[in-house]
Design an enzyme around this catalytic site. Structure first.
Site, PDB file in Angstrom:
ATOM      1  CB  THR A 118      -0.904  -0.018   1.251  1.00  0.00           C
ATOM      2  OG1 THR A 118      -1.502   1.262   1.411  1.00  0.00           O
ATOM      3  CG2 THR A 118      -0.128  -0.336   2.530  1.00  0.00           C
ATOM      4  CG  ASP A 119      -1.238   4.902  -0.938  1.00  0.00           C
ATOM      5  OD1 ASP A 119      -1.716   4.277   0.030  1.00  0.00           O
ATOM      6  OD2 ASP A 119      -1.911   5.688  -1.645  1.00  0.00           O
ATOM      7  CD  GLU A 120      -3.268   3.698   4.510  1.00  0.00           C
ATOM      8  OE1 GLU A 120      -3.032   3.526   5.716  1.00  0.00           O
ATOM      9  OE2 GLU A 120      -4.421   3.766   4.056  1.00  0.00           O
ATOM     10  CE1 TYR A 142      -3.505  -2.466   5.824  1.00  0.00           C
ATOM     11  CE2 TYR A 142      -3.234  -0.141   5.303  1.00  0.00           C
ATOM     12  CZ  TYR A 142      -3.364  -1.456   4.896  1.00  0.00           C
ATOM     13  OH  TYR A 142      -3.340  -1.756   3.550  1.00  0.00           O
ATOM     14  CE  LYS A 146      -0.212  -4.577   3.162  1.00  0.00           C
ATOM     15  NZ  LYS A 146      -0.638  -5.920   2.633  1.00  0.00           N
ATOM     16  CG  ASN A 172      -7.391  -0.726  -5.240  1.00  0.00           C
ATOM     17  OD1 ASN A 172      -7.500  -1.638  -6.048  1.00  0.00           O
ATOM     18  ND2 ASN A 172      -6.239  -0.101  -5.052  1.00  0.00           N
TER      19      ASN A 172
HETATM   20  P1  NAD Z   1     -10.063  -6.947   2.203  1.00  0.00           P
HETATM   21  O1  NAD Z   1     -10.125  -6.627   3.650  1.00  0.00           O
HETATM   22  O2  NAD Z   1     -11.278  -6.715   1.348  1.00  0.00           O
HETATM   23  O3  NAD Z   1      -9.663  -8.478   1.995  1.00  0.00           O
HETATM   24  C1  NAD Z   1      -8.664  -9.099   2.757  1.00  0.00           C
HETATM   25  C2  NAD Z   1      -8.796 -10.597   2.517  1.00  0.00           C
HETATM   26  O4  NAD Z   1      -7.761 -11.259   3.272  1.00  0.00           O
HETATM   27  C3  NAD Z   1     -10.127 -11.182   3.008  1.00  0.00           C
HETATM   28  O5  NAD Z   1     -10.618 -12.105   2.065  1.00  0.00           O
HETATM   29  C4  NAD Z   1      -9.764 -11.885   4.308  1.00  0.00           C
HETATM   30  O6  NAD Z   1     -10.611 -12.973   4.630  1.00  0.00           O
HETATM   31  C5  NAD Z   1      -8.350 -12.345   3.996  1.00  0.00           C
HETATM   32  N1  NAD Z   1      -7.544 -12.572   5.216  1.00  0.00           N
HETATM   33  C6  NAD Z   1      -7.423 -11.760   6.297  1.00  0.00           C
HETATM   34  N2  NAD Z   1      -6.595 -12.315   7.205  1.00  0.00           N
HETATM   35  C7  NAD Z   1      -6.171 -13.479   6.653  1.00  0.00           C
HETATM   36  C8  NAD Z   1      -5.281 -14.497   7.096  1.00  0.00           C
HETATM   37  N3  NAD Z   1      -4.664 -14.422   8.286  1.00  0.00           N
HETATM   38  N4  NAD Z   1      -5.067 -15.562   6.290  1.00  0.00           N
HETATM   39  C9  NAD Z   1      -5.703 -15.671   5.085  1.00  0.00           C
HETATM   40  N5  NAD Z   1      -6.566 -14.749   4.634  1.00  0.00           N
HETATM   41  C10 NAD Z   1      -6.781 -13.648   5.398  1.00  0.00           C
HETATM   42  O7  NAD Z   1      -8.813  -6.148   1.645  1.00  0.00           O
HETATM   43  P2  NAD Z   1      -8.517  -5.459   0.239  1.00  0.00           P
HETATM   44  O8  NAD Z   1      -8.951  -4.059   0.300  1.00  0.00           O
HETATM   45  O9  NAD Z   1      -8.969  -6.355  -0.831  1.00  0.00           O
HETATM   46  O10 NAD Z   1      -6.917  -5.463   0.292  1.00  0.00           O
HETATM   47  C11 NAD Z   1      -6.171  -6.544  -0.239  1.00  0.00           C
HETATM   48  C12 NAD Z   1      -4.690  -6.232  -0.146  1.00  0.00           C
HETATM   49  O11 NAD Z   1      -4.401  -5.024  -0.864  1.00  0.00           O
HETATM   50  C13 NAD Z   1      -4.202  -5.995   1.283  1.00  0.00           C
HETATM   51  O12 NAD Z   1      -2.932  -6.571   1.415  1.00  0.00           O
HETATM   52  C14 NAD Z   1      -4.126  -4.483   1.397  1.00  0.00           C
HETATM   53  O13 NAD Z   1      -3.147  -4.100   2.330  1.00  0.00           O
HETATM   54  C15 NAD Z   1      -3.744  -4.095  -0.014  1.00  0.00           C
HETATM   55  N6  NAD Z   1      -4.167  -2.773  -0.478  1.00  0.00           N
HETATM   56  C16 NAD Z   1      -5.466  -2.365  -0.329  1.00  0.00           C
HETATM   57  C17 NAD Z   1      -5.851  -1.122  -0.850  1.00  0.00           C
HETATM   58  C18 NAD Z   1      -7.276  -0.620  -0.753  1.00  0.00           C
HETATM   59  O14 NAD Z   1      -7.532   0.544  -1.063  1.00  0.00           O
HETATM   60  N7  NAD Z   1      -8.247  -1.427  -0.356  1.00  0.00           N
HETATM   61  C19 NAD Z   1      -4.911  -0.317  -1.494  1.00  0.00           C
HETATM   62  C20 NAD Z   1      -3.588  -0.762  -1.597  1.00  0.00           C
HETATM   63  C21 NAD Z   1      -3.246  -1.998  -1.095  1.00  0.00           C
HETATM   64  O1  DAU Z   2      -4.173   4.036   0.497  1.00  0.00           O
HETATM   65  C1  DAU Z   2      -4.391   2.660   0.424  1.00  0.00           C
HETATM   66  C2  DAU Z   2      -5.179   2.244   1.622  1.00  0.00           C
HETATM   67  O2  DAU Z   2      -6.494   2.755   1.426  1.00  0.00           O
HETATM   68  C3  DAU Z   2      -5.220   0.746   1.848  1.00  0.00           C
HETATM   69  O3  DAU Z   2      -3.918   0.291   2.123  1.00  0.00           O
HETATM   70  C4  DAU Z   2      -6.152   0.401   3.004  1.00  0.00           C
HETATM   71  O4  DAU Z   2      -6.263  -1.002   3.134  1.00  0.00           O
HETATM   72  C5  DAU Z   2      -7.509   0.980   2.717  1.00  0.00           C
HETATM   73  O5  DAU Z   2      -8.363   0.761   3.814  1.00  0.00           O
HETATM   74  C6  DAU Z   2      -7.408   2.492   2.446  1.00  0.00           C
HETATM   75  O6  DAU Z   2      -7.057   3.216   3.645  1.00  0.00           O
HETATM   76  P1  DAU Z   2      -7.723   4.641   3.991  1.00  0.00           P
HETATM   77  O7  DAU Z   2      -7.614   4.868   5.435  1.00  0.00           O
HETATM   78  O8  DAU Z   2      -7.238   5.703   3.072  1.00  0.00           O
HETATM   79  O9  DAU Z   2      -9.237   4.301   3.544  1.00  0.00           O
HETATM   80  P2  DAU Z   2     -10.653   4.566   4.240  1.00  0.00           P
HETATM   81  O10 DAU Z   2     -11.676   4.171   3.220  1.00  0.00           O
HETATM   82  O11 DAU Z   2     -10.750   3.979   5.599  1.00  0.00           O
HETATM   83  O12 DAU Z   2     -10.670   6.145   4.377  1.00  0.00           O
HETATM   84  C7  DAU Z   2     -10.500   6.993   3.248  1.00  0.00           C
HETATM   85  C8  DAU Z   2     -10.572   8.428   3.735  1.00  0.00           C
HETATM   86  O13 DAU Z   2     -11.925   8.702   4.161  1.00  0.00           O
HETATM   87  C9  DAU Z   2      -9.689   8.710   4.933  1.00  0.00           C
HETATM   88  O14 DAU Z   2      -9.172  10.020   4.824  1.00  0.00           O
HETATM   89  C10 DAU Z   2     -10.642   8.613   6.118  1.00  0.00           C
HETATM   90  C11 DAU Z   2     -11.957   9.098   5.542  1.00  0.00           C
HETATM   91  N1  DAU Z   2     -13.178   8.501   6.125  1.00  0.00           N
HETATM   92  C12 DAU Z   2     -13.270   7.143   6.160  1.00  0.00           C
HETATM   93  C13 DAU Z   2     -14.386   6.534   6.702  1.00  0.00           C
HETATM   94  C14 DAU Z   2     -14.476   5.022   6.768  1.00  0.00           C
HETATM   95  C15 DAU Z   2     -14.215   9.307   6.579  1.00  0.00           C
HETATM   96  O15 DAU Z   2     -14.144  10.558   6.502  1.00  0.00           O
HETATM   97  N2  DAU Z   2     -15.312   8.713   7.112  1.00  0.00           N
HETATM   98  C16 DAU Z   2     -15.446   7.352   7.211  1.00  0.00           C
HETATM   99  O16 DAU Z   2     -16.475   6.870   7.727  1.00  0.00           O
END
Ligand code: NAD
Ligand code: DAU
Length: 329
Positions: A118-120, A142, A146, A172
């Site tokens: 992740t960019d985080e 988190y 990562k 995403n």
């Molecule tokens: P998500 O929470 O939707 O899915 C996570 C999946 O991992 C789920 O299916 C869960 O059951 C599984 N999981 C959790 N713990 C596990 C374990 N111990 N063993 C096996 N499976 C397990 O997450 P997502 O948003 O699809 O993110 C997927 C990946 O992409 C993560 O590694 C996250 O850090 C990374 N990522 C997410 C975003 C975003 O914006 N959502 C952006 C950049 C990177």
């Molecule tokens: O940047 C990539 C990351 O994006 C991934 O690595 C993480 O897994 C994913 O959860 C996401 O993290 P963020 O913290 O950026 O996403 P979130 O959707 O939780 O929040 C996006 C922005 O919106 C953040 O600035 C917080 C704000 N927010 C979020 C929620 C859930 C609100 O203002 N209200 C809310 O209820």
């Protein structure tokens, strides 16, 4: 190709599996612990094998990994707010789980290991964009977990010559995203006439990437990435949270009065931005601009109540009340 996709029942993982099965004709094995975020129905009709198991369980990992050409690891605890209220599971999965996968990949002689990150891990940036050479300065439990996973992955290339690649994606959005994250939460609340809880001043900036673009970027890194390298995969557009919420109001026809200002997230990163020149040099380009992707996402949630209705009445309701209850009265 025979692929092991860990965390393939989650949001990005299931979109990636769909892309690999449909566009590449791969044979896919999914290993997923099926936490609240992992949903077998995300994979329905794809004809893939789903092993229910944790990536920190060495036996489950070896069974799932036997005979695969490559591993792509999405499995993680992913929600920043949950990492603030309960960090232990994040270290268990994102650090120990990653290490368990790396050990098995080394023992079994797997040809390629792709870690989804992740960019985080870079922390917050006020101006400009992070490159792959930027220092790791994670600020939440988190993102710290990562970053820990990423460092272990790099160490396995350095120490054991395991062919690894790390893909760091920006925020995403798209179909099948669990509604704890900003966009699906706001879309479903707007469709139900529920409050839209905006943290702080609503001016935090995120770099939005449509999930299908990320899936294609990961495929580019899997096929062409150099061993031991990191590739940023950033979205084409950035936006302040409050502007995202206004766009969702327009797409859903909900009223602006639903916007509710709530207490800020502790340690809330102000802005993320990724420079993606390195993955572009491999031939990848984002294809979906934010306006189009958001419209497609809102339509998907409108048309797929079968998917989110069971979620909204289950564990999610408890989480929502615990997390937002006091702020939203
Ligand atoms: P998500 O929470 O939707 O899915 C996570 C999946 O991992 C789920 O299916 C869960 O059951 C599984 N999981 C959790 N713990 C596990 C374990 N111990 N063993 C096996 N499976 C397990 O997450 P997502 O948003 O699809 O993110 C997927 C990946 O992409 C993560 O590694 C996250 O850090 C990374 N990522 C997410 C975003 C975003 O914006 N959502 C952006 C950049 C990177
Ligand atoms: O940047 C990539 C990351 O994006 C991934 O690595 C993480 O897994 C994913 O959860 C996401 O993290 P963020 O913290 O950026 O996403 P979130 O959707 O939780 O929040 C996006 C922005 O919106 C953040 O600035 C917080 C704000 N927010 C979020 C929620 C859930 C609100 O203002 N209200 C809310 O209820």
């Amino acid at each position: 190709m025979k692929l092991l996709v860990c965390g393939g029942a989650g949001f990005i993982g299931s979109n990636f599996v769909r892309h690999r099965v449909r566009d590449h004709g791969d044979e896919v094995v999914v290993l997923d612990k099926l936490t609240y975020a992992g949903r077998p129905e995300n994979l329905k009709d794809l004809g893939v094998r789903l092993d229910a198991g944790a990536i920190e369980d060495a036996d489950a990992v070896r069974t799932a990994m036997a005979g695969v050409d490559a591993v792509v690891n999405f499995a993680a605890e992913t929600h920043v707010d949950r990492s603030i209220s309960g960090p232990h599971a994040f270290v268990e999965t994102n650090v120990t789980g990653t290490l368990t996968l790396l050990e098995a990949a080394r023992e079994l002689g797997v040809g390629r290991y792709v870690q989804i990150s992740t960019d985080e891990v870079y922390g917050s940036i006020d101006e400009g964009s992070f490159t792959e050479a930027s220092p790791l300065e994670p600020s939440s439990p988190y993102s710290a977990s990562k970053a820990g996973g990423d460092l272990l992955v790099s160490s396995y290339t350095h120490t054991y010559d395991l062919e690894t690649v790390i893909c760091r994606g920006s925020n995403n959005y798209g179909p099948y995203q669990y509604p704890e994250k900003l966009i699906p939460l706001m879309v479903l609340n707007a469709l139900h006439g529920d409050p839209l809880p905006v943290y702080g001043d609503g001016r935090n900036v995120r770099n939005w990437l449509f999930v299908e673009d990320f899936a294609r970027g990961i495929s580019h890194a899997l096929a062409h990435g150099a061993p031991g390298e990191v590739y940023n995969v950033g979205g084409p557009d950035e936006a302040q949270n409050i502007d995202v919420v206004h766009a969702i109001l327009r797409h859903t026809g909900a009223d602006e009065s639903l916007i509710t200002w709530v207490t800020d997230r502790p340690g809330h990163d102000r802005r993320y931005s990724l420079g993606s020149e390195k993955i572009r040099a491999l031939g990848w380009e984002a294809q979906v601009r934010f306006d189009e992707g958001l419209e497609r996402t809102v339509s998907w949630y409108r048309e797929n109540a079968w998917w989110w209705e069971p979620i909204r009445s289950g564990e999610y309701r408890e989480y929502y009340e615990r997390h937002y209850g006091r702020a939203l009265g």
